[in-house]
Structures are given as structure tokens and as C-alpha cells.
Design a protein around this motif. Structure first.
Motif, PDB file in Angstrom:
ATOM      1  N   CYS A  18      -4.210   8.683-108.916  1.00 49.10           N
ATOM      2  CA  CYS A  18      -4.428  10.126-109.001  1.00 49.10           C
ATOM      3  C   CYS A  18      -5.254  10.610-107.802  1.00 49.10           C
ATOM      4  O   CYS A  18      -4.951  11.635-107.188  1.00 49.10           O
ATOM      5  CB  CYS A  18      -5.138  10.466-110.318  1.00 49.10           C
ATOM      6  SG  CYS A  18      -5.392  12.224-110.522  1.00 49.10           S
ATOM      7  N   LEU A  19      -6.289   9.832-107.469  1.00 50.67           N
ATOM      8  CA  LEU A  19      -7.143  10.205-106.331  1.00 50.67           C
ATOM      9  C   LEU A  19      -6.334  10.191-105.027  1.00 50.67           C
ATOM     10  O   LEU A  19      -6.501  11.069-104.181  1.00 50.67           O
ATOM     11  CB  LEU A  19      -8.338   9.240-106.259  1.00 50.67           C
ATOM     12  CG  LEU A  19      -9.308   9.415-105.097  1.00 50.67           C
ATOM     13  CD1 LEU A  19      -9.835  10.841-105.006  1.00 50.67           C
ATOM     14  CD2 LEU A  19     -10.487   8.447-105.242  1.00 50.67           C
ATOM     15  N   ALA A  20      -5.444   9.217-104.896  1.00 49.20           N
ATOM     16  CA  ALA A  20      -4.627   9.147-103.678  1.00 49.20           C
ATOM     17  C   ALA A  20      -3.780  10.425-103.549  1.00 49.20           C
ATOM     18  O   ALA A  20      -3.751  11.066-102.486  1.00 49.20           O
ATOM     19  CB  ALA A  20      -3.734   7.907-103.709  1.00 49.20           C
ATOM     20  N   TYR A  21      -3.093  10.819-104.627  1.00 52.21           N
ATOM     21  CA  TYR A  21      -2.285  12.055-104.571  1.00 52.21           C
ATOM     22  C   TYR A  21      -3.170  13.265-104.264  1.00 52.21           C
ATOM     23  O   TYR A  21      -2.784  14.167-103.504  1.00 52.21           O
ATOM     24  CB  TYR A  21      -1.558  12.285-105.909  1.00 52.21           C
ATOM     25  CG  TYR A  21      -0.398  11.347-106.155  1.00 52.21           C
ATOM     26  CD1 TYR A  21       0.721  11.347-105.318  1.00 52.21           C
ATOM     27  CD2 TYR A  21      -0.414  10.457-107.234  1.00 52.21           C
ATOM     28  CE1 TYR A  21       1.784  10.485-105.558  1.00 52.21           C
ATOM     29  CE2 TYR A  21       0.654   9.597-107.476  1.00 52.21           C
ATOM     30  CZ  TYR A  21       1.752   9.616-106.628  1.00 52.21           C
ATOM     31  OH  TYR A  21       2.810   8.766-106.853  1.00 52.21           O
ATOM     32  N   THR A  22      -4.362  13.277-104.846  1.00 49.32           N
ATOM     33  CA  THR A  22      -5.268  14.422-104.675  1.00 49.32           C
ATOM     34  C   THR A  22      -5.688  14.551-103.210  1.00 49.32           C
ATOM     35  O   THR A  22      -5.651  15.642-102.624  1.00 49.32           O
ATOM     36  CB  THR A  22      -6.498  14.243-105.610  1.00 49.32           C
ATOM     37  OG1 THR A  22      -6.012  14.127-106.947  1.00 49.32           O
ATOM     38  CG2 THR A  22      -7.446  15.414-105.531  1.00 49.32           C
ATOM     39  N   LEU A  23      -6.060  13.421-102.590  1.00 49.85           N
ATOM     40  CA  LEU A  23      -6.499  13.448-101.194  1.00 49.85           C
ATOM     41  C   LEU A  23      -5.334  13.726-100.250  1.00 49.85           C
ATOM     42  O   LEU A  23      -5.463  14.483 -99.284  1.00 49.85           O
ATOM     43  CB  LEU A  23      -7.164  12.111-100.829  1.00 49.85           C
ATOM     44  CG  LEU A  23      -8.485  11.820-101.568  1.00 49.85           C
ATOM     45  CD1 LEU A  23      -8.924  10.376-101.332  1.00 49.85           C
ATOM     46  CD2 LEU A  23      -9.585  12.787-101.128  1.00 49.85           C
ATOM     47  N   LEU A  24      -4.178  13.137-100.552  1.00 47.56           N
ATOM     48  CA  LEU A  24      -3.005  13.345 -99.686  1.00 47.56           C
ATOM     49  C   LEU A  24      -2.600  14.813 -99.667  1.00 47.56           C
ATOM     50  O   LEU A  24      -1.989  15.290 -98.707  1.00 47.56           O
ATOM     51  CB  LEU A  24      -1.813  12.505-100.176  1.00 47.56           C
ATOM     52  CG  LEU A  24      -1.872  11.012 -99.846  1.00 47.56           C
ATOM     53  CD1 LEU A  24      -0.824  10.231-100.647  1.00 47.56           C
ATOM     54  CD2 LEU A  24      -1.659  10.789 -98.337  1.00 47.56           C
ATOM     55  N   ASN A  25      -2.935  15.539-100.729  1.00 46.11           N
ATOM     56  CA  ASN A  25      -2.568  16.947-100.803  1.00 46.11           C
ATOM     57  C   ASN A  25      -3.712  17.879-100.393  1.00 46.11           C
ATOM     58  O   ASN A  25      -3.657  19.085-100.656  1.00 46.11           O
ATOM     59  CB  ASN A  25      -2.034  17.281-102.197  1.00 46.11           C
ATOM     60  CG  ASN A  25      -0.627  16.718-102.371  1.00 46.11           C
ATOM     61  OD1 ASN A  25       0.336  17.268-101.847  1.00 46.11           O
ATOM     62  ND2 ASN A  25      -0.514  15.569-103.039  1.00 46.11           N
ATOM     63  N   GLY A  26      -4.745  17.311 -99.775  1.00 47.15           N
ATOM     64  CA  GLY A  26      -5.751  18.126 -99.101  1.00 47.15           C
ATOM     65  C   GLY A  26      -6.872  18.669 -99.970  1.00 47.15           C
ATOM     66  O   GLY A  26      -7.622  19.545 -99.540  1.00 47.15           O
ATOM     67  N   TYR A  27      -7.006  18.185-101.201  1.00 48.95           N
ATOM     68  CA  TYR A  27      -8.134  18.633-102.029  1.00 48.95           C
ATOM     69  C   TYR A  27      -9.386  17.828-101.673  1.00 48.95           C
ATOM     70  O   TYR A  27      -9.288  16.715-101.165  1.00 48.95           O
ATOM     71  CB  TYR A  27      -7.825  18.417-103.518  1.00 48.95           C
ATOM     72  CG  TYR A  27      -6.687  19.261-104.030  1.00 48.95           C
ATOM     73  CD1 TYR A  27      -6.905  20.551-104.491  1.00 48.95           C
ATOM     74  CD2 TYR A  27      -5.386  18.757-104.056  1.00 48.95           C
ATOM     75  CE1 TYR A  27      -5.850  21.326-104.970  1.00 48.95           C
ATOM     76  CE2 TYR A  27      -4.334  19.519-104.523  1.00 48.95           C
ATOM     77  CZ  TYR A  27      -4.570  20.806-104.989  1.00 48.95           C
ATOM     78  OH  TYR A  27      -3.532  21.557-105.447  1.00 48.95           O
ATOM     79  N   ASN A  28     -10.541  18.421-102.003  1.00 48.18           N
ATOM     80  CA  ASN A  28     -11.810  17.718-101.777  1.00 48.18           C
ATOM     81  C   ASN A  28     -12.240  16.995-103.038  1.00 48.18           C
ATOM     82  O   ASN A  28     -12.013  17.497-104.144  1.00 48.18           O
ATOM     83  CB  ASN A  28     -12.898  18.714-101.372  1.00 48.18           C
ATOM     84  CG  ASN A  28     -12.584  19.343-100.033  1.00 48.18           C
ATOM     85  OD1 ASN A  28     -12.044  18.680 -99.145  1.00 48.18           O
ATOM     86  ND2 ASN A  28     -12.868  20.624 -99.892  1.00 48.18           N
ATOM     87  N   VAL A  29     -12.860  15.841-102.850  1.00 50.11           N
ATOM     88  CA  VAL A  29     -13.239  15.004-103.992  1.00 50.11           C
ATOM     89  C   VAL A  29     -14.645  14.429-103.788  1.00 50.11           C
ATOM     90  O   VAL A  29     -15.008  14.054-102.674  1.00 50.11           O
ATOM     91  CB  VAL A  29     -12.240  13.826-104.157  1.00 50.11           C
ATOM     92  CG1 VAL A  29     -12.734  12.829-105.201  1.00 50.11           C
ATOM     93  CG2 VAL A  29     -10.847  14.334-104.536  1.00 50.11           C
ATOM     94  N   ILE A  30     -15.397  14.392-104.894  1.00 45.63           N
ATOM     95  CA  ILE A  30     -16.617  13.579-104.931  1.00 45.63           C
ATOM     96  C   ILE A  30     -16.330  12.482-105.948  1.00 45.63           C
ATOM     97  O   ILE A  30     -15.919  12.778-107.075  1.00 45.63           O
ATOM     98  CB  ILE A  30     -17.851  14.397-105.377  1.00 45.63           C
ATOM     99  CG1 ILE A  30     -17.978  15.678-104.554  1.00 45.63           C
ATOM    100  CG2 ILE A  30     -19.122  13.554-105.261  1.00 45.63           C
ATOM    101  CD1 ILE A  30     -19.119  16.595-104.993  1.00 45.63           C
ATOM    102  N   ALA A  31     -16.471  11.236-105.543  1.00 40.39           N
ATOM    103  CA  ALA A  31     -16.149  10.125-106.451  1.00 40.39           C
ATOM    104  C   ALA A  31     -17.360   9.229-106.619  1.00 40.39           C
ATOM    105  O   ALA A  31     -18.033   8.896-105.634  1.00 40.39           O
ATOM    106  CB  ALA A  31     -14.977   9.314-105.899  1.00 40.39           C
ATOM    107  N   LEU A  32     -17.631   8.856-107.866  1.00 40.47           N
ATOM    108  CA  LEU A  32     -18.695   7.891-108.134  1.00 40.47           C
ATOM    109  C   LEU A  32     -18.086   6.491-108.146  1.00 40.47           C
ATOM    110  O   LEU A  32     -17.026   6.296-108.758  1.00 40.47           O
ATOM    111  CB  LEU A  32     -19.344   8.176-109.491  1.00 40.47           C
ATOM    112  CG  LEU A  32     -20.436   7.182-109.855  1.00 40.47           C
ATOM    113  CD1 LEU A  32     -21.805   7.879-109.826  1.00 40.47           C
ATOM    114  CD2 LEU A  32     -20.224   6.611-111.232  1.00 40.47           C
ATOM    115  N   ALA A  33     -18.721   5.562-107.467  1.00 37.80           N
ATOM    116  CA  ALA A  33     -18.214   4.178-107.485  1.00 37.80           C
ATOM    117  C   ALA A  33     -19.395   3.214-107.459  1.00 37.80           C
ATOM    118  O   ALA A  33     -20.374   3.449-106.752  1.00 37.80           O
ATOM    119  CB  ALA A  33     -17.294   3.917-106.299  1.00 37.80           C
ATOM    120  N   ARG A  34     -19.276   2.143-108.238  1.00 35.93           N
ATOM    121  CA  ARG A  34     -20.331   1.124-108.184  1.00 35.93           C
ATOM    122  C   ARG A  34     -20.305   0.429-106.835  1.00 35.93           C
ATOM    123  O   ARG A  34     -21.327   0.054-106.306  1.00 35.93           O
ATOM    124  CB  ARG A  34     -20.127   0.093-109.304  1.00 35.93           C
ATOM    125  CG  ARG A  34     -20.367   0.680-110.669  1.00 35.93           C
ATOM    126  CD  ARG A  34     -20.482  -0.375-111.712  1.00 35.93           C
ATOM    127  NE  ARG A  34     -19.183  -0.925-112.112  1.00 35.93           N
ATOM    128  CZ  ARG A  34     -18.996  -1.600-113.225  1.00 35.93           C
ATOM    129  NH1 ARG A  34     -20.017  -1.847-114.024  1.00 35.93           N
ATOM    130  NH2 ARG A  34     -17.799  -2.056-113.557  1.00 35.93           N
TER     131      ARG A  34
END
Ligand SMILES: NC(=O)c1ccc[n+]([C@@H]2O[C@H](COP(=O)([O-])OP(=O)(O)OC[C@H]3O[C@@H](n4cnc5c(N)ncnc54)[C@H](OP(=O)(O)O)[C@@H]3O)[C@@H](O)[C@H]2O)c1
Length: 287
Positions: A18-34
Motif C-alpha cells: 500500500c505504501l509503495a502505491y501511495t508513494l508512486l502516486n506522489g502522496y506524502n507519508v510519515i511512517a513509523l518503523a522499528r
């Protein structure tokens, strides 16, 4: 200003897709990751995603999903003098790491030993989705109380929350094929109990007068997951074309579903279309 999405559990297959599609389509994301490097490595394996896209559109917060400060950082796009800008939507695929196990603790507590039992999935943290739900709500409440002039000001910009739960959680939904019910009951009681408790945490919040889920809650219920996080390259066979979608009144009943199809569905319905059609509904996804 373009929309920003908060992602939790994005090193898992569904949410990474889902994140890949979101970034490929130019949206901005803040993601939490360990482990931020695990997340960036997985994203750079995705067809079409480049370092420059990640630099432009992705902010990673290193932390644990049960750490309220880290979760708050993931929800706030920008602090301003008046009130903060929040993410418009939260997408979570948080889940426990499962291992198949053939023993269980002896019912006799004095005997600190394990006894043989049917194969079942045990989780490194069997309460993780419940704990994340509690942390997310606590983070939203602190943001509402500490950063906004009043609750209504918060509620008008409260993020929409989409979480991946599961089929087979509530018997009355009849969302598992007859031939899979025994397998679900034997193999999955531990993750299912965690998911059920997560849903109860959200349900309890919805009944509050000052409900921090004012932006709406979407529950995604996949059937048994197959495949990994890698979205199909252009021109390649895409399992998404086989996806069947139901809701809690009219479930789509099936055996398995590909992780990337779950990711693509959340991208299409929640990221791209806003998710209005699914608020308060359980989206039941299978092939
Ligand atoms: N397996 C199935 O058949 C099935 C069926 C229905 C629903 N589901 C549910 O569907 C969801 C997605 O499954 P999936 O297989 O795509 O992903 P997954 O492999 O279950 O990924 C779980 C994610 O949660 C993260 N996580 C766990 N504990 C965390 C913590 N304390 N702090 C921060 N992050 C944490 C993991 O990060 P790390 O990389 O740091 O571990 C990972 O990103 C899960 O909730 C799963 O339970 C699974």
C-alpha cells in the motif's frame, strides 16, 4: 497542501505494498518503523520506487508502535503557532510475528513445562494490535487535549483510521469458508484474540462523547494471506484482478488473498478515494 498519510506496520507485506502505491502516486507519508533501514530496503525493491521519491515523499520515525511519543510524531505533519497540521489518514497493518508451535503451557501452573498440542500460531507479542490500538487512541487524545483549543477543533481535522484486522474474528459474520473454519479455530486463536481485543478497544472509543476516532474507522478483513510485499511490475500478472470485496452485511467468502491485493485495495479506496464508502463497514477481502 497535499494530503499526508501516517503508516504503521509498513514492513509487513500488505502495508508495504500500500505504501509503495501511495508513494508512486506522489502522496506524502510519515511512517513509523522499528528498523528504518528494513523499511527503505523493502521499498527500494518495489518496481518504480527510487531513492529520490523516498527523499521527497517519505519521512520515517524510528520507534515502537506502543511508544506514545513516537506515535504522536507520526501523526503530526507540522507544528504551527495555532494548532498542528495532522495527517489526514492513518493506515495500520501492525501485527505480531507468528511462529508455528506444537506445544502449549501445561494447565498445571506448578509444572513449568509445555505439553504437546495441535499446531497453532504463537506471537512474539500476543497483544500487539490491542496495545497499538490503545497507544494510537491515547496519542490522538493527547494531541486533541494539548494541541487544540477545544475538542471540536480537533474533531474537524481528526484523521481517518484504517486498520487491518482479519476474517474469522466474529463468528456471526460468516466470513470464513466452511472447510477453513476448523483450521482457523485450531491454528489462529492467539492472533484472533488479539485482533478481537483491538476491535473492542476501537468500539469502546466510538461510544465516547469526545471520540478521537471522529475522522471515521475502517476495518479491513482479509482472508488467509498469501504472497509477499512486492507489487507487480507494469505488464505482469496482478492478483488484484481476482480480488473479491464484501462487507459485514454481505461478506465475500474465500480461502486466501494476496498481500499486494490488500495493499492495492487500501490504496485505491482509502488513499485515492478517501474511504468514505467504507467508514463503519468491515471490508472483507478475498480471492
Ligand atoms: N497471516 C494471515 O493470514 C493474516 C490474515 C488476516 C489478517 N492478518 C493481519 O494482517 C496484517 C498484515 O499482515 P502482513 O503479513 O502483511 O504483515 P506482518 O508481517 O504481520 O507485519 C506486521 C508489521 O507490524 C510491525 N510491528 C509489529 N510489532 C511492532 C511494534 N511493537 N512496533 C512497531 N511495529 C511493529 C512489524 O514491524 P517489524 O518489521 O519491525 O517486525 C511489521 O511491519 C497483520 O495485522 C496480520 O495479523 C494476517
Amino acid at each position: 497542501m497535499s494530503k499526508t498519510f501516517a503508516f504503521f506496520g509498513a514492513t509487513g507485506g500488505c502495508t508495504n505494498a500500500c505504501l509503495a502505491y501511495t508513494l508512486l502516486n506522489g502522496y506524502n507519508v510519515i511512517a513509523l518503523a522499528r528498523t528504518p533501514s528494513k523499511l527503505t530496503n523493502q521499498l527500494l525493491e518495489q518496481p518504480g520506487l527510487t531513492t529520490s521519491t523516498l527523499e521527497k515523499h517519505l519521512r520515517i520515525i524510528q520507534g515502537d508502535a506502543t511508544d506514545i511519543e513516537a506515535v504522536m510524531q507520526t501523526l503530526i505533519v507540522e507544528e504551527t503557532e495555532s494548532q498542528p497540521t495532522l495527517v489526514s489518514s492513518v493506515i495500520s497493518g501492525i501485527g505480531g510475528t507468528g511462529i508455528i508451535t506444537y506445544t502449549k503451557p501445561s494447565p498445571c501452573e506448578k509444572m513449568k513445562m509445555r505439553i504437546p498440542t495441535m499446531p497453532h500460531i504463537e506471537l512474539a507479542n500476543p497483544h500487539i494490535t490491542e496495545e497499538f490500538a490503545q497507544t494510537l487512541l491515547a496519542a490522538l487524545r493527547r494531541i486533541a487535549e494539548e494541541r487544540f483549543v477545544n475538542f471540536n477543533a480537533y474533531a474537524s481535522v481528526a484523521p481517518r483510521v484504517t486498520v487491518i484486522s482479519s476474517t474469522g474474528i466474529k463468528k456471526e459474520l460468516n466470513d470464513v469458508p466452511f472447510w477453513f473454519k476448523k483450521m482457523y479455530d485450531t491454528l489462529l486463536p492467539i492472533p484472533h484474540e488479539d485482533k478481537l481485543k483491538m476491535e473492542m478497544v476501537f468500539e469502546a472509543e466510538k461510544s465516547k462523547e469526545e471520540n478521537v476516532l471522529a475522522g471515521g474507522l475502517i476495518l479491513v478483513r482479509p482472508s488467509f494471506l498469501s504472497g509477499d510485499h512486492l507489487i507487480p511490475a507494469p505488464g505482469k500478472e496482478d492478483p488484484y484482478r481476482k480480488l473479491r470485496v464484501g462487507n459485514e452485511k454481505k461478506p465475500a467468502v474465500g480461502y486466501t488473498v494476496h498481500r499486494t491485493s490488500i495493499g492495492r485495495w487500501i490504496y485505491e479506496e482509502v488513499v485515492r478515494n478517501g474511504g468514505d464508502l467504507w467508514v463503519g463497514e468491515g471490508a472483507i477481502l478475498t480471492e
